[in-house]
Design a protein around this motif. Structure first.
Motif, short mmCIF file in Angstrom:
data_model
loop_
_atom_site.label_atom_id
_atom_site.label_comp_id
_atom_site.label_asym_id
_atom_site.label_seq_id
_atom_site.Cartn_x
_atom_site.Cartn_y
_atom_site.Cartn_z
N ALA A 36 0.83 -1.21 0.00
CA ALA A 36 0.00 0.00 0.00
C ALA A 36 0.87 1.26 0.00
N LEU A 37 1.97 1.22 0.77
CA LEU A 37 2.88 2.37 0.82
C LEU A 37 3.54 2.59 -0.54
N THR A 38 3.89 1.51 -1.21
CA THR A 38 4.46 1.61 -2.56
C THR A 38 3.50 2.34 -3.48
N GLU A 39 2.22 1.99 -3.40
CA GLU A 39 1.21 2.66 -4.23
C GLU A 39 1.09 4.14 -3.88
N LEU A 40 1.24 4.46 -2.60
CA LEU A 40 1.16 5.86 -2.17
C LEU A 40 2.28 6.69 -2.81
N TYR A 41 3.50 6.17 -2.76
CA TYR A 41 4.62 6.88 -3.38
C TYR A 41 4.36 7.09 -4.88
N LEU A 42 3.83 6.06 -5.53
CA LEU A 42 3.58 6.15 -6.96
C LEU A 42 2.47 7.16 -7.25
N GLU A 43 1.43 7.13 -6.45
CA GLU A 43 0.32 8.07 -6.64
C GLU A 43 0.78 9.50 -6.46
N ALA A 44 1.76 9.70 -5.58
CA ALA A 44 2.29 11.06 -5.34
C ALA A 44 3.12 11.56 -6.50
N GLY A 45 3.54 10.65 -7.40
CA GLY A 45 4.30 11.07 -8.58
C GLY A 45 5.77 10.73 -8.55
N SER A 46 6.17 9.77 -7.72
CA SER A 46 7.58 9.40 -7.64
C SER A 46 8.08 8.87 -8.98
N ALA A 47 9.32 9.24 -9.32
CA ALA A 47 9.93 8.80 -10.57
C ALA A 47 10.59 7.43 -10.44
N GLY A 48 10.84 7.02 -9.21
CA GLY A 48 11.46 5.73 -8.90
C GLY A 48 11.32 5.49 -7.42
N LEU A 49 11.84 4.37 -6.92
CA LEU A 49 11.77 4.06 -5.50
C LEU A 49 13.11 3.50 -5.03
N PHE A 50 13.52 3.88 -3.82
CA PHE A 50 14.73 3.34 -3.20
C PHE A 50 14.28 2.49 -2.01
N ALA A 51 14.26 1.18 -2.23
CA ALA A 51 13.86 0.22 -1.18
C ALA A 51 15.10 -0.23 -0.41
N ASN A 52 14.86 -0.80 0.77
CA ASN A 52 15.94 -1.39 1.57
C ASN A 52 17.08 -0.40 1.79
#
Length: 326
Positions: A36-52
Motif C-alpha cells: 500500500a505504501l508503494t502505491e502511495l509513493y507512486l500516486e504522489a508522482g515518484s519517478a522511482g523508488l529506493f527500497a531497503n
C-alpha cells in the motif's frame, strides 16, 4: 540476470523516495502495508523508488527480509518505475558482491553501495577506489549506485573519486549527502556525458541542486510530504512560478529540524495523521516520539495543508482512512 537491459539506461529525473518499512505491532514486516505504501509513493508522482535503505531500517532487517522487502516492492511496482535497493552490508568485497547479485535478482534496476562499508573510516580514498573497482569487477554488468549513508559512518565520495569511477559506466545513481552545493556542482560536472544521476538528500539545497543539474531528490521529507517534493522537482525552473518555488524552498528549510527528530518514527506518525494506515512501530532505536515532538509534528502537518492549498496541490492522502494512533 533479471534486469540485464537496465545496464544501458539511466534512472529518470525526479523524486526517488527513500522508502519506509511498515511493521505490524508484533514487530514483523507488514508486507501488505508495504504494498500500500508503494502505491502511495507512486500516486504522489515518484519517478522511482529506493527500497531497503536506512529509512527502511535496513540494518534492523534480516538478510531474508532485505530480499523479501525489495522483491515485494519490485513486484508491486510491476515495471511502472525503476526500483533501486541497497546490496552491501559489510565484510569482504567478494562477500558483498554475492549479495549485490542476490538483490539484483529481485528485479531492481540498480544496486546501491553503502560508501562507509567499502572502506573503514581510517582508510584512504585510494583504498576505497581499489575496493570499489574490485566490487565493480565482481558484479558483472549490474548497474550500481552510491549512498553516502551516515551509518556506520558518513564516507563522502568526492568529485575526484567519482571522476576515477565514471569510466566504468556502471555508476548510475548517487544519493548525495555532502551538504555542499559547490561540491554537488563539481560531482555533476565530472559525470557529464555519463548515465549518472545525482539525487540530493539535503533539502536546504533542493532548488539550487536541481538548477545545477541534479537528476532529482532522494530525501526523507518525502516520507511526510511527498507531493511537495514531486512539485519542486517538476517546477523548480518554471519561470512563472519562481515566487512559489522560493516559498516552498523556505518551507523545506524551516521544517528541517522537526523532520529529522525521532526519524523514522515521526514520519510514520505523520503518515498516519495524514490518513495512511501505518503503525508507528520502529525497530531502530531513534528515541521517543514525545508529546512535544507530536505537537511539533501536528503543527508541521497544518503547515503542509496550508502550503499545498496555496500551491493548489491535491493530497494523495484520504484523512477518513486514518488508523488509530499506536
Amino acid at each position: 540476470m533479471s534486469s540485464a537491459t537496465s545496464s544501458a539506461t539511466a534512472l529518470p529525473q525526479g523524486f526517488i523516495p527513500v522508502m519506509l518499512t511498515p511493521f505490524l505491532e508484533s514487530g514483523e514486516v507488514d508486507y501488505d502495508g508495504l504494498k500500500a505504501l508503494t502505491e502511495l509513493y507512486l500516486e504522489a508522482g515518484s519517478a522511482g523508488l529506493f527500497a531497503n535503505c536506512l529509512s527502511s531500517e535496513m540494518y534492523e532487517l534480516s538478510e531474508d527480509e532485505r530480499l523479501e522487502v525489495t522483491r515485494t516492492v519490485v513486484e508491486q511496482v510491476a515495471g511502472r518505475v525503476p526500483v533501486v535497493a541497497t546490496g552491501t552490508f559489510g565484510g569482504p568485497i567478494a562477500e558483498q558482491a554475492l549479495f549485490v547479485k542476490r538483490i539484483y535478482d529481485t528485479g531492481v534496476q540498480a544496486v546501491i553501495v553503502i560508501t562507509g562499508l567499502i572502506a573503514d573510516e581510517d582508510e584512504s580514498d585510494a583504498v576505497f577506489v581499489q575496493r570499489a573497482n574490485e566490487l565493480i569487477s565482481l558484479t558483472e554488468d549490474i548497474p550500481l549506485g552510491f549512498y553516502e549513508c551516515p551509518v556506520p559512518y558518513k564516507r563522502l565520495i568526492s568529485s575526484d573519486i567519482l571522476a576515477e569511477l565514471m569510466p566504468t559506466n556502471r555508476i548510475i545513481y548517487h544519493k548525495d549527502t555532502c551538504l555542499d552545493l559547490d561540491e554537488v556542482m563539481r560531482r555533476i560536472k565530472v559525470a557529464e556525458g555519463c548515465r549518472f544521476g545525482l539525487y540530493d538528500a539535503y533539502m536546504v539545497n533542493a532548488v539550487a541542486s536541481l538548477n545545477a543539474g541534479a537528476a532529482g531528490l532522494s530525501c526523507i521529507q518525502g516520507n511526510i510530504y511527498p507531493e511537495l517534493i514531486v512539485w519542486i522537482c517538476e517546477n523548480y525552473n518554471n519561470a512563472e512560478k519562481q515566487a512559489e518555488v522560493e516559498m516552498l524552498q523556505k518551507f523545506f528549510v524551516d521544517s528541517m529540524e522537526i523532520v529529522h527528530s525521532a526519524y523514522p518514527t515521526i514520519a510514520k506518525y505523520c503518515l498516519q495523521k495524514r490518513g495512511f494506515p501505518i503503525s508507528t512501530y520502529t525497530r531502530r532505536d531513534v528515541g521517543l516520539l514525545t508529546s512535544d515532538l507530536q505537537e511539533q509534528a501536528d503543527t508541521l502537518l497544518d503547515e503542509i495543508d496550508r502550503v499545498q492549498a496555496e500551491l493548489n496541490i491535491s493530497s494523495v492522502f484520504k484523512k477518513s482512512l486514518a488508523a488509530p494512533l499506536k
